[in-house]
Design a protein around this motif. Sequence first.
Motif, mmCIF file in Angstrom:
data_model
loop_
_atom_site.group_PDB
_atom_site.id
_atom_site.type_symbol
_atom_site.label_atom_id
_atom_site.label_comp_id
_atom_site.label_asym_id
_atom_site.label_seq_id
_atom_site.Cartn_x
_atom_site.Cartn_y
_atom_site.Cartn_z
ATOM 1 N N LEU A 141 0.812 -1.212 0.000
ATOM 2 C CA LEU A 141 0.000 0.000 0.000
ATOM 3 C C LEU A 141 0.850 1.268 0.000
ATOM 4 O O LEU A 141 0.414 2.324 -0.472
ATOM 5 C CB LEU A 141 -0.925 0.012 1.219
ATOM 6 N N SER A 142 2.067 1.180 0.527
ATOM 7 C CA SER A 142 2.953 2.349 0.564
ATOM 8 C C SER A 142 3.373 2.806 -0.826
ATOM 9 O O SER A 142 3.796 3.949 -1.009
ATOM 10 C CB SER A 142 4.199 2.044 1.393
ATOM 11 N N GLY A 143 3.292 1.906 -1.794
ATOM 12 C CA GLY A 143 3.728 2.233 -3.151
ATOM 13 C C GLY A 143 5.230 2.201 -3.343
ATOM 14 O O GLY A 143 5.740 2.689 -4.352
ATOM 15 N N ALA A 144 5.964 1.627 -2.394
ATOM 16 C CA ALA A 144 7.426 1.568 -2.501
ATOM 17 C C ALA A 144 7.843 0.781 -3.736
ATOM 18 O O ALA A 144 7.292 -0.287 -4.029
ATOM 19 C CB ALA A 144 8.009 0.930 -1.251
ATOM 20 N N ARG A 145 8.854 1.329 -4.444
ATOM 21 C CA ARG A 145 9.322 0.730 -5.695
ATOM 22 C C ARG A 145 10.843 0.573 -5.670
ATOM 23 O O ARG A 145 11.527 1.218 -4.860
ATOM 24 C CB ARG A 145 8.925 1.617 -6.877
ATOM 25 N N PRO A 146 11.387 -0.249 -6.556
ATOM 26 C CA PRO A 146 12.847 -0.404 -6.612
ATOM 27 C C PRO A 146 13.543 0.946 -6.769
ATOM 28 O O PRO A 146 13.141 1.780 -7.589
ATOM 29 C CB PRO A 146 13.053 -1.286 -7.846
ATOM 30 N N GLY A 147 14.578 1.156 -5.972
ATOM 31 C CA GLY A 147 15.358 2.381 -6.035
ATOM 32 C C GLY A 147 14.863 3.503 -5.149
ATOM 33 O O GLY A 147 15.533 4.534 -5.017
ATOM 34 N N ASP A 148 13.688 3.342 -4.533
ATOM 35 C CA ASP A 148 13.149 4.394 -3.665
ATOM 36 C C ASP A 148 13.972 4.544 -2.390
ATOM 37 O O ASP A 148 14.632 3.601 -1.928
ATOM 38 C CB ASP A 148 11.712 4.071 -3.256
ATOM 39 N N ARG A 149 13.889 5.743 -1.803
ATOM 40 C CA ARG A 149 14.337 5.990 -0.431
ATOM 41 C C ARG A 149 13.090 6.077 0.432
ATOM 42 O O ARG A 149 12.197 6.883 0.164
ATOM 43 C CB ARG A 149 15.142 7.281 -0.330
ATOM 44 N N ALA A 150 13.016 5.217 1.457
ATOM 45 C CA ALA A 150 11.831 5.145 2.311
ATOM 46 C C ALA A 150 12.211 5.408 3.758
ATOM 47 O O ALA A 150 13.297 5.032 4.217
ATOM 48 C CB ALA A 150 11.162 3.776 2.187
ATOM 49 N N LEU A 151 11.308 6.044 4.479
ATOM 50 C CA LEU A 151 11.497 6.357 5.888
ATOM 51 C C LEU A 151 10.356 5.747 6.684
ATOM 52 O O LEU A 151 9.188 5.912 6.337
ATOM 53 C CB LEU A 151 11.514 7.877 6.093
ATOM 54 N N ASP A 152 10.704 5.050 7.771
ATOM 55 C CA ASP A 152 9.713 4.499 8.697
ATOM 56 C C ASP A 152 9.827 5.258 10.014
ATOM 57 O O ASP A 152 10.821 5.127 10.735
ATOM 58 C CB ASP A 152 9.958 3.003 8.907
#
Length: 217
Positions: free
Chosen positions: A48-59
């Motif tokens: 659901l977050s929409g995270a994709r290869p190469g993204d920078r994500a923060l939790d």
Amino acid sequence: MGLGKLLHDHARQGHAEGTINHPRAYDVLASIGFAGRRREVFTRLAALSGARPGDRALDVGCGTGYLTRVLAPLIGSAGRVVGVDPSPSMVEYARRRAPENCSYVVGEGQALDLPDRSFDVVVTSLAVHHMPEAERGAAVREMFRVLRPGGRLLVAEFRRPANRLLAGLLSLVGGAAHRHSPRDLLGELIPRAGFHVEGEGDLPPLLFYVRAVRPRA
């Protein structure tokens, strides 16, 4: 006293319930609370977050790093997942289990020590209810600040389950998390911070989520 209170140190300034400082016990109780479906539920959250290869994500409020580890394969070796939590013991626990594309820092959601527009995705799960009501708006504004224009936000919080037995168990382990509906808890925090809300819904058996985007203009 609810069992969940045993996981917390005494509340200090900046925290509604105090920080959680018993990561192993937290993971055990989380597994029980999700009735064996924790992996399934958090895999859905990651999608659901929409995270994709190469993204920078923060939790934000990453706890033991469970969601960061679920996000890691979606983002791949070209991306990066950063977890932030106010509890040093939770951060250390997460670091020991981290894949190579995950890193963790001790910090407050209300005052992120991170650059502007530096992430493609921000997620926060079961963290907003730990923040004092007066500081929740500041935390969501920080999430807006660190997202790039067009970046995606996913917020997940507890909702009271329909199953009465499960609801009773959660009232023991969850403390204040189940005193209010997630819609009441979140209110207008997300649109007031500048986000465009794209959708919301229930994620059985325990969660309610909101998906939003930082506008490009």
